[in-house]
Design a protein around this motif. Structure first.
Motif, PDB file in Angstrom:
ATOM      1  N   LEU A  63     -41.799  -8.285  -6.090  1.00 45.89           N
ATOM      2  CA  LEU A  63     -40.651  -7.941  -5.242  1.00 45.89           C
ATOM      3  C   LEU A  63     -39.335  -8.499  -5.786  1.00 45.89           C
ATOM      4  O   LEU A  63     -38.556  -9.106  -5.055  1.00 45.89           O
ATOM      5  CB  LEU A  63     -40.877  -8.452  -3.810  1.00 45.89           C
ATOM      6  N   ASN A  64     -39.087  -8.253  -7.070  1.00 46.52           N
ATOM      7  CA  ASN A  64     -37.912  -8.851  -7.701  1.00 46.52           C
ATOM      8  C   ASN A  64     -36.761  -7.871  -7.889  1.00 46.52           C
ATOM      9  O   ASN A  64     -35.837  -8.148  -8.646  1.00 46.52           O
ATOM     10  CB  ASN A  64     -38.281  -9.486  -9.047  1.00 46.52           C
ATOM     11  N   TYR A  65     -36.822  -6.723  -7.218  1.00 45.04           N
ATOM     12  CA  TYR A  65     -35.703  -5.771  -7.249  1.00 45.04           C
ATOM     13  C   TYR A  65     -35.312  -5.457  -5.813  1.00 45.04           C
ATOM     14  O   TYR A  65     -36.166  -5.149  -4.971  1.00 45.04           O
ATOM     15  CB  TYR A  65     -36.114  -4.481  -7.972  1.00 45.04           C
ATOM     16  N   TYR A  66     -34.023  -5.527  -5.539  1.00 40.11           N
ATOM     17  CA  TYR A  66     -33.563  -5.253  -4.183  1.00 40.11           C
ATOM     18  C   TYR A  66     -34.008  -3.877  -3.699  1.00 40.11           C
ATOM     19  O   TYR A  66     -34.477  -3.719  -2.568  1.00 40.11           O
ATOM     20  CB  TYR A  66     -32.030  -5.351  -4.120  1.00 40.11           C
ATOM     21  N   ASP A  67     -33.885  -2.870  -4.570  1.00 40.54           N
ATOM     22  CA  ASP A  67     -34.197  -1.507  -4.128  1.00 40.54           C
ATOM     23  C   ASP A  67     -35.693  -1.274  -3.999  1.00 40.54           C
ATOM     24  O   ASP A  67     -36.136  -0.458  -3.195  1.00 40.54           O
ATOM     25  CB  ASP A  67     -33.552  -0.465  -5.051  1.00 40.54           C
ATOM     26  N   HIS A  68     -36.522  -1.995  -4.774  1.00 39.56           N
ATOM     27  CA  HIS A  68     -37.969  -1.882  -4.610  1.00 39.56           C
ATOM     28  C   HIS A  68     -38.423  -2.553  -3.312  1.00 39.56           C
ATOM     29  O   HIS A  68     -39.265  -2.010  -2.584  1.00 39.56           O
ATOM     30  CB  HIS A  68     -38.695  -2.505  -5.803  1.00 39.56           C
ATOM     31  N   ALA A  69     -37.875  -3.727  -3.005  1.00 43.87           N
ATOM     32  CA  ALA A  69     -38.222  -4.387  -1.744  1.00 43.87           C
ATOM     33  C   ALA A  69     -37.871  -3.482  -0.562  1.00 43.87           C
ATOM     34  O   ALA A  69     -38.639  -3.375   0.406  1.00 43.87           O
ATOM     35  CB  ALA A  69     -37.495  -5.725  -1.629  1.00 43.87           C
ATOM     36  N   ALA A  70     -36.742  -2.795  -0.660  1.00 43.63           N
ATOM     37  CA  ALA A  70     -36.323  -1.910   0.428  1.00 43.63           C
ATOM     38  C   ALA A  70     -37.287  -0.739   0.593  1.00 43.63           C
ATOM     39  O   ALA A  70     -37.613  -0.353   1.725  1.00 43.63           O
ATOM     40  CB  ALA A  70     -34.908  -1.404   0.171  1.00 43.63           C
ATOM     41  N   GLU A  71     -37.770  -0.176  -0.523  1.00 41.21           N
ATOM     42  CA  GLU A  71     -38.625   1.011  -0.409  1.00 41.21           C
ATOM     43  C   GLU A  71     -39.977   0.694   0.215  1.00 41.21           C
ATOM     44  O   GLU A  71     -40.618   1.571   0.808  1.00 41.21           O
ATOM     45  CB  GLU A  71     -38.825   1.686  -1.780  1.00 41.21           C
ATOM     46  N   VAL A  72     -40.452  -0.553   0.061  1.00 37.83           N
ATOM     47  CA  VAL A  72     -41.736  -0.927   0.674  1.00 37.83           C
ATOM     48  C   VAL A  72     -41.545  -1.673   1.988  1.00 37.83           C
ATOM     49  O   VAL A  72     -42.498  -2.174   2.573  1.00 37.83           O
ATOM     50  CB  VAL A  72     -42.602  -1.763  -0.300  1.00 37.83           C
ATOM     51  N   GLY A  73     -40.294  -1.739   2.468  1.00 40.90           N
ATOM     52  CA  GLY A  73     -40.010  -2.260   3.790  1.00 40.90           C
ATOM     53  C   GLY A  73     -40.132  -3.763   3.926  1.00 40.90           C
ATOM     54  O   GLY A  73     -40.461  -4.263   5.011  1.00 40.90           O
ATOM     55  N   LEU A  74     -39.833  -4.505   2.853  1.00 39.26           N
ATOM     56  CA  LEU A  74     -39.942  -5.955   2.882  1.00 39.26           C
ATOM     57  C   LEU A  74     -38.596  -6.594   2.589  1.00 39.26           C
ATOM     58  O   LEU A  74     -37.796  -6.049   1.819  1.00 39.26           O
ATOM     59  CB  LEU A  74     -40.985  -6.435   1.870  1.00 39.26           C
ATOM     60  N   ALA A  75     -38.361  -7.742   3.189  1.00 39.68           N
ATOM     61  CA  ALA A  75     -37.118  -8.468   2.948  1.00 39.68           C
ATOM     62  C   ALA A  75     -37.137  -9.082   1.553  1.00 39.68           C
ATOM     63  O   ALA A  75     -38.198  -9.479   1.058  1.00 39.68           O
ATOM     64  CB  ALA A  75     -36.950  -9.562   3.988  1.00 39.68           C
ATOM     65  N   PRO A  76     -36.000  -9.151   0.884  1.00 35.26           N
ATOM     66  CA  PRO A  76     -35.954  -9.819  -0.425  1.00 35.26           C
ATOM     67  C   PRO A  76     -36.434 -11.262  -0.297  1.00 35.26           C
ATOM     68  O   PRO A  76     -36.056 -11.963   0.645  1.00 35.26           O
ATOM     69  CB  PRO A  76     -34.472  -9.753  -0.805  1.00 35.26           C
ATOM     70  N   PRO A  77     -37.284 -11.711  -1.203  1.00 33.35           N
ATOM     71  CA  PRO A  77     -37.788 -13.085  -1.105  1.00 33.35           C
ATOM     72  C   PRO A  77     -36.696 -14.102  -1.375  1.00 33.35           C
ATOM     73  O   PRO A  77     -35.730 -13.840  -2.098  1.00 33.35           O
ATOM     74  CB  PRO A  77     -38.871 -13.137  -2.193  1.00 33.35           C
ATOM     75  N   LYS A  78     -36.850 -15.296  -0.791  1.00 36.71           N
ATOM     76  CA  LYS A  78     -35.888 -16.378  -1.000  1.00 36.71           C
ATOM     77  C   LYS A  78     -36.158 -17.138  -2.283  1.00 36.71           C
ATOM     78  O   LYS A  78     -35.262 -17.797  -2.814  1.00 36.71           O
ATOM     79  CB  LYS A  78     -35.912 -17.316   0.204  1.00 36.71           C
ATOM     80  N   GLU A  79     -37.388 -17.101  -2.760  1.00 31.34           N
ATOM     81  CA  GLU A  79     -37.767 -17.660  -4.050  1.00 31.34           C
ATOM     82  C   GLU A  79     -38.647 -16.636  -4.757  1.00 31.34           C
ATOM     83  O   GLU A  79     -39.251 -15.775  -4.105  1.00 31.34           O
ATOM     84  CB  GLU A  79     -38.549 -18.971  -3.885  1.00 31.34           C
ATOM     85  N   PRO A  80     -38.741 -16.687  -6.089  1.00 32.34           N
ATOM     86  CA  PRO A  80     -39.598 -15.729  -6.796  1.00 32.34           C
ATOM     87  C   PRO A  80     -41.040 -15.783  -6.308  1.00 32.34           C
ATOM     88  O   PRO A  80     -41.600 -16.862  -6.095  1.00 32.34           O
ATOM     89  CB  PRO A  80     -39.493 -16.182  -8.261  1.00 32.34           C
ATOM     90  N   ILE A  81     -41.621 -14.609  -6.100  1.00 33.98           N
ATOM     91  CA  ILE A  81     -43.047 -14.484  -5.807  1.00 33.98           C
ATOM     92  C   ILE A  81     -43.787 -14.460  -7.135  1.00 33.98           C
ATOM     93  O   ILE A  81     -43.483 -13.636  -8.003  1.00 33.98           O
ATOM     94  CB  ILE A  81     -43.326 -13.212  -4.999  1.00 33.98           C
ATOM     95  N   VAL A  82     -44.744 -15.346  -7.307  1.00 29.48           N
ATOM     96  CA  VAL A  82     -45.410 -15.528  -8.586  1.00 29.48           C
ATOM     97  C   VAL A  82     -46.898 -15.210  -8.445  1.00 29.48           C
ATOM     98  O   VAL A  82     -47.552 -15.653  -7.496  1.00 29.48           O
ATOM     99  CB  VAL A  82     -45.241 -16.975  -9.097  1.00 29.48           C
ATOM    100  N   PHE A  83     -47.429 -14.434  -9.383  1.00 29.84           N
ATOM    101  CA  PHE A  83     -48.867 -14.191  -9.445  1.00 29.84           C
ATOM    102  C   PHE A  83     -49.278 -14.132 -10.907  1.00 29.84           C
ATOM    103  O   PHE A  83     -48.440 -14.029 -11.811  1.00 29.84           O
ATOM    104  CB  PHE A  83     -49.250 -12.894  -8.720  1.00 29.84           C
ATOM    105  N   MET A  84     -50.572 -14.196 -11.153  1.00 31.66           N
ATOM    106  CA  MET A  84     -51.104 -14.142 -12.506  1.00 31.66           C
ATOM    107  C   MET A  84     -51.875 -12.837 -12.707  1.00 31.66           C
ATOM    108  O   MET A  84     -52.571 -12.371 -11.808  1.00 31.66           O
ATOM    109  CB  MET A  84     -52.027 -15.327 -12.782  1.00 31.66           C
ATOM    110  N   LYS A  85     -51.717 -12.267 -13.881  1.00 32.14           N
ATOM    111  CA  LYS A  85     -52.573 -11.156 -14.322  1.00 32.14           C
ATOM    112  C   LYS A  85     -53.518 -11.710 -15.388  1.00 32.14           C
ATOM    113  O   LYS A  85     -53.079 -12.400 -16.313  1.00 32.14           O
ATOM    114  CB  LYS A  85     -51.742 -10.032 -14.953  1.00 32.14           C
ATOM    115  N   ALA A  86     -54.795 -11.427 -15.266  1.00 28.81           N
ATOM    116  CA  ALA A  86     -55.745 -11.885 -16.273  1.00 28.81           C
ATOM    117  C   ALA A  86     -55.366 -11.309 -17.640  1.00 28.81           C
ATOM    118  O   ALA A  86     -55.014 -10.124 -17.752  1.00 28.81           O
ATOM    119  CB  ALA A  86     -57.163 -11.456 -15.904  1.00 28.81           C
ATOM    120  N   THR A  87     -55.433 -12.147 -18.672  1.00 32.06           N
ATOM    121  CA  THR A  87     -55.091 -11.656 -20.010  1.00 32.06           C
ATOM    122  C   THR A  87     -56.086 -10.614 -20.502  1.00 32.06           C
ATOM    123  O   THR A  87     -55.770  -9.849 -21.411  1.00 32.06           O
ATOM    124  CB  THR A  87     -55.010 -12.819 -21.004  1.00 32.06           C
ATOM    125  N   SER A  88     -57.266 -10.548 -19.890  1.00 26.85           N
ATOM    126  CA  SER A  88     -58.234  -9.512 -20.263  1.00 26.85           C
ATOM    127  C   SER A  88     -57.785  -8.123 -19.831  1.00 26.85           C
ATOM    128  O   SER A  88     -58.397  -7.120 -20.221  1.00 26.85           O
ATOM    129  CB  SER A  88     -59.611  -9.823 -19.669  1.00 26.85           C
TER     130      SER A  88
END
Length: 276
Positions: A73-98
């Protein structure tokens, strides 16, 4: 400069593009585009290197990736399209390198997939270790930039409990490339046009100018929590136009073709197949 890795999966060789877009072999200069090489990428005239004949497969432009980190959710317009408020801090997740594959390799829908989705993203490749760095110093730790398709199974991600990693890490869900482009060649990283077409029709259209947290801020933020090592890749979020945000939602099916592009970073193309 534009660096590449070419050849069969698991046996890629380092290369570089010359001024005419031709592929040159770099294996006489470095063993791979990986690890400490990323801190001092070779400065060499590509025209002095051997020409690579034919049209070999392009692999991920970075080898031995230690971490593939996603920012949600790191783009203002993407957060808007999915109906979520812009985060106050970066949302972080991991993708497996596999999940990592080449830029034009197929994407395979995992068993039970009902809501696999696409996300064109700017990928940041770390060149020098970063720990507790400031926003002002963050960009000095970047080796270059590339394209990441952060393919995401939304039901796995959002409906099966736990963390987003479940929906982000399926085999083939991390196409990266085609090139690693050095910062001096790319220019302003916060002014890049980003597009993704599905079966030739426009899906995503956006600009890195719409990031909530810019590249320097993301690097500095992550470095307060973990050391970023050479070869780590950060997928910095996606602009609007994902399948989940469409009305009605549209998800990937076998036979679909995704085509992605970011200004100065080339293009990707993936055919969607069902995993056996």
């Amino acid at each position: 400069m534009k660096f590449v890795r070419y050849g069969e999966a698991g046996a890629e060789r380092p290369g570089v593009l010359d001024g005419a877009g031709g592929l040159r072999d770099l294996s006489g200069t470095v063993d791979d585009i990986a690890g400490d090489v990323l801190a001092a990428l070779p400065q060499i005239a590509p025209e002095t290197l051997p020409v690579v004949p034919g049209a070999p497969r392009l692999g991920p432009p970075v080898g031995r990736v230690g971490k593939l980190i996603g920012i949600g959710l790191n783009y203002y317009d993407h957060a808007a399209e999915v109906g979520l408020a812009p985060p106050k801090e970066p949302i972080v997740f991991m993708k497996a390198t596999s999940s990592i594959t080449g830029p034009n390799d197929p994407v395979y829908l995992p068993r039970g997939s009902e809501k696999s989705d696409w996300e064109v993203e700017l990928g940041v490749v770390i060149g020098r270790a970063a720990k507790y760095v400031s926003v002002q110093d963050a960009m000095s730790h970047v080796a270059g930039y590339t394209i990441v398709n952060d393919v995401s199974e939304r039901a796995f991600q959002n409906e099966r409990g736990g963390q987003w990693t479940k929906g982000k890490s399926c085999d083939s869900f991390g196409p990266i490339g085609p090139w690693l482009v050095t910062p001096d060649e790319l220019g302003d990283v916060q002014a890049l046009d980003m597009v993704l077409d599905l079966n030739g029709d426009a899906a995503q259209r956006g600009s890195s100018a719409s990031m909530i947290f810019g590249v320097a801020e993301v690097i500095a933020y992550l470095s307060q929590m973990m050391t970023l090592h050479p070869g780590d890749i950060i997928a910095t979020g996606t602009p609007p136009g994902v399948g989940m945000g469409m009305k009605p939602p549209r998800f990937l099916r076998e036979g679909d073709v995704m085509t992605l592009a970011i200004s100065g970073l080339g293009t990707q193309r993936q055919e969607v197949r069902q995993d056996s």
